[in-house]
Design an enzyme around this catalytic site. Sequence first.
Site, short mmCIF file in Angstrom:
data_model
loop_
_atom_site.label_atom_id
_atom_site.label_comp_id
_atom_site.label_asym_id
_atom_site.label_seq_id
_atom_site.Cartn_x
_atom_site.Cartn_y
_atom_site.Cartn_z
N ASP A 1 0.85 -1.20 0.00
CA ASP A 1 0.00 0.00 0.00
C ASP A 1 0.88 1.25 0.00
O ASP A 1 0.39 2.36 -0.15
CB ASP A 1 -0.97 -0.01 1.19
CG ASP A 1 -0.26 0.07 2.52
OD1 ASP A 1 0.97 -0.11 2.57
OD2 ASP A 1 -0.95 0.31 3.54
N SER A 2 2.21 1.04 0.12
CA SER A 2 3.15 2.15 -0.05
C SER A 2 3.10 2.69 -1.47
O SER A 2 3.71 3.73 -1.76
CB SER A 2 4.57 1.69 0.30
OG SER A 2 4.88 0.50 -0.41
N ASP B 1 -1.00 -6.30 -0.66
CA ASP B 1 -1.19 -5.62 0.63
C ASP B 1 -2.64 -5.16 0.75
O ASP B 1 -3.17 -4.51 -0.16
CB ASP B 1 -0.27 -4.40 0.64
CG ASP B 1 0.26 -4.07 2.02
OD1 ASP B 1 -0.06 -4.80 2.98
OD2 ASP B 1 1.00 -3.08 2.12
N LYS C 1 -1.08 -9.45 2.75
CA LYS C 1 -0.49 -8.93 3.98
C LYS C 1 -1.47 -7.96 4.63
O LYS C 1 -2.16 -7.22 3.92
CB LYS C 1 0.83 -8.20 3.68
CG LYS C 1 1.46 -7.55 4.92
CD LYS C 1 2.85 -7.01 4.66
CE LYS C 1 2.88 -5.61 4.13
NZ LYS C 1 2.19 -4.59 4.96
N GLU D 1 -1.92 -5.21 8.22
CA GLU D 1 -1.22 -4.54 9.32
C GLU D 1 -1.90 -4.78 10.66
O GLU D 1 -3.13 -4.85 10.74
CB GLU D 1 -1.16 -3.03 9.05
CG GLU D 1 -0.24 -2.68 7.90
CD GLU D 1 0.01 -1.18 7.76
OE1 GLU D 1 -0.41 -0.40 8.64
OE2 GLU D 1 0.62 -0.80 6.74
N GLU E 1 8.39 -3.66 11.54
CA GLU E 1 8.80 -2.34 11.03
C GLU E 1 9.17 -1.41 12.17
O GLU E 1 8.39 -1.21 13.11
CB GLU E 1 7.66 -1.74 10.18
CG GLU E 1 8.05 -0.36 9.62
CD GLU E 1 7.21 0.10 8.43
OE1 GLU E 1 6.32 -0.66 7.98
OE2 GLU E 1 7.45 1.23 7.96
O1 KIV Z 1 3.53 -1.23 1.83
C1 KIV Z 1 4.72 -1.47 2.07
O2 KIV Z 1 5.63 -1.10 1.33
C2 KIV Z 1 5.02 -2.21 3.28
C3 KIV Z 1 6.45 -2.52 3.57
C4 KIV Z 1 7.14 -1.32 4.08
C5 KIV Z 1 6.59 -3.67 4.48
O3 KIV Z 1 4.15 -2.54 4.00
#
Ligand code: KIV
Length: 277
Positions: A58-59, A97, A127, A129, A193
């Site tokens: 999600d980055s 994500d 993934k 959080e 993290e």
């Molecule tokens: O979205 C992302 O890039 C992340 C990583 C920093 C683990 O969650």
Amino acid sequence: MSDAVGSLYGAPVGQRIRTRHLQQLKDRGEKWAMLTSYDQYTARLFDEAGIPVLLVGDSAANNVFGYETTLPVTTDELIPMARAVVRATSRALVVGDLAFGSYEEGPAQAIRTSVRFMKEAQVHAVKLEGARPLLIEAIVSTGIPVMAHIGFTPQSEHQIGGYRVQGRGEDAKHLIEAAHSCQEAGAFAIVLEMVPAAVAAQITSELGIPTIGIGAGPDCDAQVLVWQDMAGLRVGGGPVPRFVKKYADLATTLSDAAKTYAAEVRDGVFPTQDHSF
Ligand code: KIV
């Protein structure tokens, strides 16, 4: 990583990395690297470079769409990127994500979003959080591998009060418990993290599943970086975090290429006969 017969981290030639290969690496004490990827070209390059796990993070919110935080990005925006990354790779295990707001309501929503990633993007895992054992258990029960993510979780940055190291002092105990709860719920790996190196080392030695550090010191089983940070493409958006190491300077390379191209067009140097029909 890649042996003489072309197997990659234990995955035979022509086959994708599976979660069991990552588990075998942990069991053998071999470290590995994960990168983010959001498009076909980086996915292909990183896959060919032997990166075993790619995260369509999600980055993308900050690194592709230009948002200030990861919060605004949506499932509808992430899925086409994840699809491109899967299509461009043949070896890497691709993780999608779950976007902020796409899973927190409960197991039904978490399953629904995860199933969308599996069907529409054909990722190999998702993934999420936070230490959320109920959601992890629910998604895993549908046959979808889940990577957990604890410590500093960017989707909660307003609650946390900015980018701050988590698990210091008394909080270490809670973080270690959180890691165990994710493992017990069935997560196949866990991102740590911005966690003190000593706490990440303790979690790594206590857990049976692989830990993937980002700002969590050298003792995690694996490391992850956002690819634009790793390759020096980040321009603007505040200082690069201390945990980043820049392995290239793509910002300068691209900027120089754009300036040279513009100058050559201006001066009539490009195109030549060679570029013409
Ligand atoms: O979205 C992302 O890039 C992340 C990583 C920093 C683990 O969650």
